[in-house]
Design a protein around this motif. Structure first.
Motif, PDB file in Angstrom:
ATOM      1  N   TRP A 180     -10.280  -3.623   9.809  1.00 21.71           N
ATOM      2  CA  TRP A 180      -9.136  -3.869   8.719  1.00 21.71           C
ATOM      3  C   TRP A 180      -9.753  -3.445   7.462  1.00 21.71           C
ATOM      4  CZ3 TRP A 180      -4.278  -5.150   8.765  1.00 21.71           C
ATOM      5  CH2 TRP A 180      -3.854  -5.585   7.444  1.00 21.71           C
ATOM      6  N   SER A 181     -11.164  -3.673   7.011  1.00 18.64           N
ATOM      7  CA  SER A 181     -11.400  -3.406   5.890  1.00 18.64           C
ATOM      8  C   SER A 181     -11.572  -1.981   5.466  1.00 18.64           C
ATOM      9  CB  SER A 181     -12.920  -3.958   5.718  1.00 18.64           C
ATOM     10  OG  SER A 181     -13.790  -3.548   6.602  1.00 18.64           O
ATOM     11  N   ASP A 182     -11.350  -1.105   6.458  1.00 20.28           N
ATOM     12  CA  ASP A 182     -11.286   0.278   6.304  1.00 20.28           C
ATOM     13  C   ASP A 182     -10.241   0.919   5.666  1.00 20.28           C
ATOM     14  OD1 ASP A 182     -14.036   0.892   6.936  1.00 20.28           O
ATOM     15  OD2 ASP A 182     -13.388   0.690   8.988  1.00 20.28           O
ATOM     16  N   ALA A 183      -8.965  -0.117   5.940  1.00 18.23           N
ATOM     17  CA  ALA A 183      -7.285   0.516   5.587  1.00 18.23           C
ATOM     18  C   ALA A 183      -7.436   1.203   4.304  1.00 18.23           C
ATOM     19  CB  ALA A 183      -6.857  -0.428   5.632  1.00 18.23           C
ATOM     20  N   PRO A 184      -7.795   0.737   3.087  1.00 17.99           N
ATOM     21  CA  PRO A 184      -7.785   1.563   1.926  1.00 17.99           C
ATOM     22  C   PRO A 184      -8.415   2.943   1.740  1.00 17.99           C
ATOM     23  CG  PRO A 184      -8.214  -0.784   1.154  1.00 17.99           C
ATOM     24  CD  PRO A 184      -8.447  -0.506   2.675  1.00 17.99           C
ATOM     25  N   ALA A 185      -9.696   2.951   2.294  1.00 18.21           N
ATOM     26  CA  ALA A 185     -10.409   4.220   2.139  1.00 18.21           C
ATOM     27  C   ALA A 185      -9.814   5.454   3.361  1.00 18.21           C
ATOM     28  CB  ALA A 185     -12.023   4.197   2.572  1.00 18.21           C
ATOM     29  N   LEU A 186      -9.313   4.601   4.357  1.00 14.22           N
ATOM     30  CA  LEU A 186      -8.735   5.453   5.579  1.00 14.22           C
ATOM     31  C   LEU A 186      -7.427   5.870   5.059  1.00 14.22           C
ATOM     32  CD1 LEU A 186      -8.590   6.561   8.569  1.00 14.22           C
ATOM     33  CD2 LEU A 186      -7.610   4.364   9.114  1.00 14.22           C
ATOM     34  N   ARG A 187      -6.552   5.150   4.326  1.00 18.74           N
ATOM     35  CA  ARG A 187      -5.368   5.736   3.719  1.00 18.74           C
ATOM     36  C   ARG A 187      -5.484   6.625   2.859  1.00 18.74           C
ATOM     37  NH1 ARG A 187      -1.910   7.186   0.310  1.00 18.74           N
ATOM     38  NH2 ARG A 187      -3.590   7.446  -1.012  1.00 18.74           N
ATOM     39  N   ASP A 188      -6.475   6.665   1.931  1.00 18.95           N
ATOM     40  CA  ASP A 188      -6.772   7.805   0.833  1.00 18.95           C
ATOM     41  C   ASP A 188      -7.516   9.173   1.746  1.00 18.95           C
ATOM     42  OD1 ASP A 188      -6.280   5.896  -1.025  1.00 18.95           O
ATOM     43  OD2 ASP A 188      -8.375   5.573  -1.597  1.00 18.95           O
ATOM     44  N   LEU A 189      -8.436   8.938   2.797  1.00 25.71           N
ATOM     45  CA  LEU A 189      -8.533  10.198   3.403  1.00 25.71           C
ATOM     46  C   LEU A 189      -7.534  10.724   4.095  1.00 25.71           C
ATOM     47  CD1 LEU A 189     -10.993  11.740   4.267  1.00 25.71           C
ATOM     48  CD2 LEU A 189     -11.449  10.240   6.478  1.00 25.71           C
ATOM     49  N   MET A 190      -6.739   9.944   4.773  1.00 25.79           N
ATOM     50  CA  MET A 190      -5.376  10.513   5.667  1.00 25.79           C
ATOM     51  C   MET A 190      -4.608  11.473   4.375  1.00 25.79           C
ATOM     52  SD  MET A 190      -4.357   7.033   7.600  1.00 25.79           S
ATOM     53  CE  MET A 190      -2.799   7.933   8.463  1.00 25.79           C
ATOM     54  N   GLU A 191      -4.422  10.870   3.468  1.00 20.59           N
ATOM     55  CA  GLU A 191      -3.650  11.667   2.488  1.00 20.59           C
ATOM     56  C   GLU A 191      -4.361  12.874   2.089  1.00 20.59           C
ATOM     57  OE1 GLU A 191      -1.501  11.690  -1.926  1.00 20.59           O
ATOM     58  OE2 GLU A 191      -1.763   9.650  -0.887  1.00 20.59           O
ATOM     59  N   LYS A 192      -5.675  12.739   1.536  1.00 14.00           N
ATOM     60  CA  LYS A 192      -6.513  13.873   1.328  1.00 14.00           C
ATOM     61  C   LYS A 192      -6.563  14.957   2.122  1.00 14.00           C
ATOM     62  CE  LYS A 192     -11.103  15.275  -0.389  1.00 14.00           C
ATOM     63  NZ  LYS A 192     -10.926  16.544   0.116  1.00 14.00           N
ATOM     64  N   THR A 193      -7.215  14.722   3.672  1.00 12.20           N
ATOM     65  CA  THR A 193      -7.163  15.973   4.578  1.00 12.20           C
ATOM     66  C   THR A 193      -5.742  16.430   4.991  1.00 12.20           C
ATOM     67  OG1 THR A 193      -7.250  14.148   6.348  1.00 12.20           O
ATOM     68  CG2 THR A 193      -9.140  14.659   5.394  1.00 12.20           C
ATOM     69  N   PHE A 194      -4.604  15.473   4.725  1.00 13.88           N
ATOM     70  CA  PHE A 194      -3.195  16.141   5.091  1.00 13.88           C
ATOM     71  C   PHE A 194      -2.895  17.120   4.064  1.00 13.88           C
ATOM     72  CE2 PHE A 194       1.337  16.149   5.389  1.00 13.88           C
ATOM     73  CZ  PHE A 194       1.404  16.379   7.145  1.00 13.88           C
ATOM     74  N   VAL A 195      -3.158  16.642   2.930  1.00 15.27           N
ATOM     75  CA  VAL A 195      -2.709  17.612   1.599  1.00 15.27           C
ATOM     76  C   VAL A 195      -3.734  18.904   1.721  1.00 15.27           C
ATOM     77  CG1 VAL A 195      -2.837  17.787  -0.847  1.00 15.27           C
ATOM     78  CG2 VAL A 195      -1.681  15.786   0.343  1.00 15.27           C
ATOM     79  N   ASP A 196      -4.924  18.774   1.888  1.00 10.63           N
ATOM     80  CA  ASP A 196      -5.682  20.096   1.977  1.00 10.63           C
ATOM     81  C   ASP A 196      -5.431  20.940   3.146  1.00 10.63           C
ATOM     82  OD1 ASP A 196      -7.719  18.902   0.205  1.00 10.63           O
ATOM     83  OD2 ASP A 196      -8.982  18.170   1.523  1.00 10.63           O
ATOM     84  N   THR A 197      -4.950  20.232   4.163  1.00 14.68           N
ATOM     85  CA  THR A 197      -4.444  21.072   5.287  1.00 14.68           C
ATOM     86  C   THR A 197      -3.084  22.048   5.185  1.00 14.68           C
ATOM     87  OG1 THR A 197      -5.842  19.672   6.845  1.00 14.68           O
ATOM     88  CG2 THR A 197      -4.151  21.345   8.003  1.00 14.68           C
ATOM     89  N   TYR A 198      -2.099  21.006   4.657  1.00 18.25           N
ATOM     90  CA  TYR A 198      -0.738  21.686   4.741  1.00 18.25           C
ATOM     91  C   TYR A 198      -0.098  21.777   3.419  1.00 18.25           C
ATOM     92  CZ  TYR A 198      -1.547  20.437   9.652  1.00 18.25           C
ATOM     93  OH  TYR A 198      -1.769  20.507  10.952  1.00 18.25           O
ATOM     94  N   ALA A 199      -0.764  21.495   2.225  1.00 16.87           N
ATOM     95  CA  ALA A 199       0.000  21.771   0.949  1.00 16.87           C
ATOM     96  C   ALA A 199       0.426  23.149   0.770  1.00 16.87           C
ATOM     97  CB  ALA A 199      -0.848  21.145  -0.095  1.00 16.87           C
ATOM     98  N   SER A 200      -0.440  24.117   1.042  1.00 13.45           N
ATOM     99  CA  SER A 200      -0.088  25.290   0.668  1.00 13.45           C
ATOM    100  C   SER A 200       1.029  26.035   1.524  1.00 13.45           C
ATOM    101  CB  SER A 200      -1.503  26.387   0.595  1.00 13.45           C
ATOM    102  OG  SER A 200      -1.887  26.220   2.260  1.00 13.45           O
ATOM    103  N   TYR A 201       1.361  25.207   2.599  1.00 12.22           N
ATOM    104  CA  TYR A 201       2.364  25.860   3.623  1.00 12.22           C
ATOM    105  C   TYR A 201       3.886  25.067   3.290  1.00 12.22           C
ATOM    106  CZ  TYR A 201      -1.548  27.516   5.872  1.00 12.22           C
ATOM    107  OH  TYR A 201      -2.775  28.318   6.201  1.00 12.22           O
ATOM    108  N   ASN A 202       3.706  23.881   2.232  1.00 15.26           N
ATOM    109  CA  ASN A 202       4.925  23.180   2.340  1.00 15.26           C
ATOM    110  C   ASN A 202       5.268  23.085   0.895  1.00 15.26           C
ATOM    111  OD1 ASN A 202       5.468  22.315   5.203  1.00 15.26           O
ATOM    112  ND2 ASN A 202       3.323  22.204   5.044  1.00 15.26           N
ATOM    113  N   THR A 203       6.485  22.546   0.561  1.00 16.90           N
ATOM    114  CA  THR A 203       7.058  22.300  -0.690  1.00 16.90           C
ATOM    115  C   THR A 203       6.389  20.886  -1.059  1.00 16.90           C
ATOM    116  OG1 THR A 203       8.796  21.016   0.048  1.00 16.90           O
ATOM    117  CG2 THR A 203       8.991  23.339  -0.268  1.00 16.90           C
ATOM    118  N   PRO A 204       6.070  20.816  -2.506  1.00 12.79           N
ATOM    119  CA  PRO A 204       5.489  19.494  -2.879  1.00 12.79           C
ATOM    120  C   PRO A 204       6.621  18.433  -2.764  1.00 12.79           C
ATOM    121  CG  PRO A 204       5.192  21.223  -4.642  1.00 12.79           C
ATOM    122  CD  PRO A 204       5.846  21.799  -3.635  1.00 12.79           C
ATOM    123  N   ALA A 205       7.660  18.584  -2.757  1.00 15.02           N
ATOM    124  CA  ALA A 205       8.539  17.434  -2.282  1.00 15.02           C
ATOM    125  C   ALA A 205       8.716  16.848  -0.674  1.00 15.02           C
ATOM    126  CB  ALA A 205      10.140  17.835  -2.617  1.00 15.02           C
TER     127      ALA A 205
END
Length: 176
Positions: free
Chosen positions: A15-40
């Motif tokens: 449970w205590s990992d939730a904030p850091a996990l949420r941040d990592l989820m967003e970071k890795t998803f953006v790193d992987t797919y941002a260049s292929y998709n619109t910012p919106a």
């Protein structure tokens, strides 16, 4: 706790990992797919899938399990496992979906992805899973090669909606 080296560990999320996990989820998803998709479209997806409340709900769900890769108390990778979630063609099997598996790009090339995948497969075996499956974007050849190297094979496809864009994912499975 599964020791990778003296620097890295793989363990179940708490449970205590939730904030850091949420941040990592967003970071890795953006790193992987941002260049292929619109910012919106990226923002629309992130806001509905990676909110802290959503992560906390998933950590309380008995069918959702997160494994995290940690280096000196810093989360650098994770896998989201969903029990009792089947795909077309696997209806009569006890299936486990690897819904997400990501590693911070700074740690690519160190065999940590293979270690995390192996931990997912071991978790599946311990929970008497018959088949592990996942969806992978058809335009992600690096990931497809990785899954094939780990023993997964294609068995179908489904659509994946990112924001307003409908994309095609290959479905891959591994009997365990």
């Amino acid at each position: 706790m599964n020791e990778i080296t003296t620097q890295f560990t793989i363990r179940p999320a708490q449970w205590s990992d939730a904030p850091a996990l949420r941040d990592l989820m967003e970071k890795t998803f953006v790193d992987t797919y941002a260049s292929y998709n619109t910012p919106a479209n990226m923002q629309m997806y992130i806001s509905t899938r990676f909110g802290l409340t959503q992560v906390q709900l998933e950590l309380r769900d008995e069918n959702v399990h997160y494994l995290i890769v940690e280096k000196q108390s810093k989360l650098i990778g994770f896998a989201k496992l969903v029990q009792n979630h089947s795909a077309e063609g696997l209806e009569n099997k006890k299936a486990l979906e690897i819904e997400r598996i990501y590693l911070d790009k700074a740690y690519h090339g160190q065999q940590l992805g293979a270690q995390l995948m192996q931990a997912c497969l071991e978790w599946g075996k311990e929970s008497t899973t018959e088949v592990v499956w996942l969806g992978v974007w058809e335009h992600n050849p690096k990931a497809i090669r990785f899954y094939e190297k780990m023993g997964f094979e294609r068995f179908g496809a489904h659509t994946f909606t990112l924001g307003t864009e409908v994309q095609n994912d290959f479905l891959m499975k591994k009997e365990i």
